[in-house]
Design a protein around this motif. Structure first.
Motif, short mmCIF file in Angstrom:
data_model
loop_
_atom_site.label_atom_id
_atom_site.label_comp_id
_atom_site.label_asym_id
_atom_site.label_seq_id
_atom_site.Cartn_x
_atom_site.Cartn_y
_atom_site.Cartn_z
N LEU A 86 -32.13 -1.71 -14.42
CA LEU A 86 -31.02 -0.90 -13.94
C LEU A 86 -31.48 0.56 -13.86
O LEU A 86 -32.56 0.90 -14.35
N PRO A 87 -30.68 1.45 -13.24
CA PRO A 87 -31.08 2.86 -13.16
C PRO A 87 -31.42 3.41 -14.55
O PRO A 87 -30.81 3.01 -15.55
N ASP A 140 -29.66 -15.05 -13.49
CA ASP A 140 -30.05 -14.25 -12.33
C ASP A 140 -28.83 -13.73 -11.57
O ASP A 140 -28.85 -12.61 -11.04
N ARG A 141 -27.78 -14.53 -11.50
CA ARG A 141 -26.55 -14.06 -10.84
C ARG A 141 -25.93 -12.91 -11.62
O ARG A 141 -25.37 -11.98 -11.05
N ALA A 142 -26.02 -12.96 -12.95
CA ALA A 142 -25.49 -11.87 -13.77
C ALA A 142 -26.30 -10.60 -13.55
O ALA A 142 -25.72 -9.50 -13.48
N LEU A 189 -24.75 -7.15 -12.19
CA LEU A 189 -24.90 -5.85 -12.85
C LEU A 189 -25.45 -4.80 -11.89
O LEU A 189 -25.06 -3.63 -11.95
N HIS A 190 -26.34 -5.21 -10.99
CA HIS A 190 -26.88 -4.26 -10.02
C HIS A 190 -25.83 -3.82 -9.01
O HIS A 190 -25.99 -2.79 -8.37
N SER A 191 -24.75 -4.57 -8.88
CA SER A 191 -23.62 -4.14 -8.05
C SER A 191 -22.60 -3.35 -8.85
O SER A 191 -22.08 -2.33 -8.39
N LEU A 192 -22.31 -3.83 -10.07
CA LEU A 192 -21.28 -3.21 -10.90
C LEU A 192 -21.68 -1.82 -11.38
O LEU A 192 -20.88 -0.89 -11.35
N VAL A 193 -22.92 -1.70 -11.85
CA VAL A 193 -23.35 -0.46 -12.50
C VAL A 193 -23.28 0.76 -11.57
O VAL A 193 -22.71 1.79 -11.95
N PRO A 194 -23.81 0.69 -10.34
CA PRO A 194 -23.69 1.87 -9.47
C PRO A 194 -22.23 2.26 -9.20
O PRO A 194 -21.91 3.45 -9.15
N ALA A 195 -21.36 1.26 -9.05
CA ALA A 195 -19.94 1.57 -8.81
C ALA A 195 -19.33 2.25 -10.03
O ALA A 195 -18.55 3.20 -9.89
N ALA A 215 -13.28 2.72 -11.86
CA ALA A 215 -13.25 1.70 -10.80
C ALA A 215 -13.18 0.31 -11.42
O ALA A 215 -13.63 0.08 -12.54
N THR A 216 -12.63 -0.62 -10.67
CA THR A 216 -12.65 -2.02 -11.07
C THR A 216 -13.44 -2.76 -10.02
O THR A 216 -12.89 -3.33 -9.07
N PRO A 217 -14.77 -2.74 -10.16
CA PRO A 217 -15.61 -3.38 -9.16
C PRO A 217 -15.43 -4.89 -9.19
O PRO A 217 -15.08 -5.47 -10.21
#
Length: 198
Positions: free
Chosen positions: A36-37, A150-152, A156-162, A169-171
């Motif tokens: 992650l970042p 892997d799906r998790a 996380l790579h979608s949720l974390v930037p949001a 936000a509620t991604p």
């Protein structure tokens, strides 16, 4: 740091010796290959509930706990849950420092400090194999839960930037695979306030 200075924790929880309970630590291990970042704190807490409770008092805006949680869905189903914050009832007995149930860890963190707790989300996976109470060790996770790792990581790579951009936000999770079993809606949640199942 991000432009808005959001502090975010991603915490794996679970017992690596108890079958599918190892989901959280497995996801944290998989993040080594796809990090992650750098401004996000990623840590495997295992079964150290007291350590996690203290970490939640370290000034984070958001914490995402990654855990296995039986909610009555198909094994491997991912859910994003937002638990109710502890009520902080004065005079209540101190919460126990053992175990990693998210609600108990939040109650313990609220008991330990005066600082406000971060917003907490739980990225949960429906287990297939849950050890019986008399089993001390049940190593290895089931195939559906292994596939969910892997799906998790992708989630996380979608949720974390949001969440870094907007901690309120509620991604949503991408690629839905929610169980369509109508009885699943009647299963009590281990933490209150379910957000979304995928």
């Amino acid at each position: 740091m991000t432009g808005c200075g959001t502090r975010l924790l991603v915490a794996g929880v679970g017992n690596i010796f108890l079958a599918d309970d190892a989901f959280g630590p497995e996801v944290i291990r998989a993040l080594d290959r796809r990090p992650l970042p750098p401004e996000v704190r990623v840590r495997d807490f295992g079964i150290r509930g007291l350590d996690l409770a203290y970490e939640l008092l370290a000034g984070y805006d958001v914490a995402v706990l990654v855990d296995a949680a039986a909610r009555g869905h198909r094994p491997g189903t991912l859910s994003l849950i937002e638990p109710e914050p502890p009520d902080g009832t004065a005079g209540a007995a101190p919460p126990e420092a053992h175990g990693m149930d998210p609600a108990k860890v939040l109650a313990l963190a609220a008991h330990l400090g005066d600082e406000p707790l971060p917003r907490v989300l739980v990225l949960a996976c429906e287990p297939e194999v849950r050890p019986r109470g008399d089993e001390d060790i049940a190593p290895g996770i089931s195939a559906p839960v292994r596939e969910a790792v892997d799906r998790a990581v992708a989630a996380l790579h979608s949720l974390v930037p949001a969440l870094l951009a907007d901690p309120t936000a509620t991604p949503s999770l991408s690629r839905p695979d929610e169980s369509t079993d109508p009885s699943a809606a009647e299963v009590p949640l281990p933490v209150a306030g379910g957000v979304e199942d995928r």
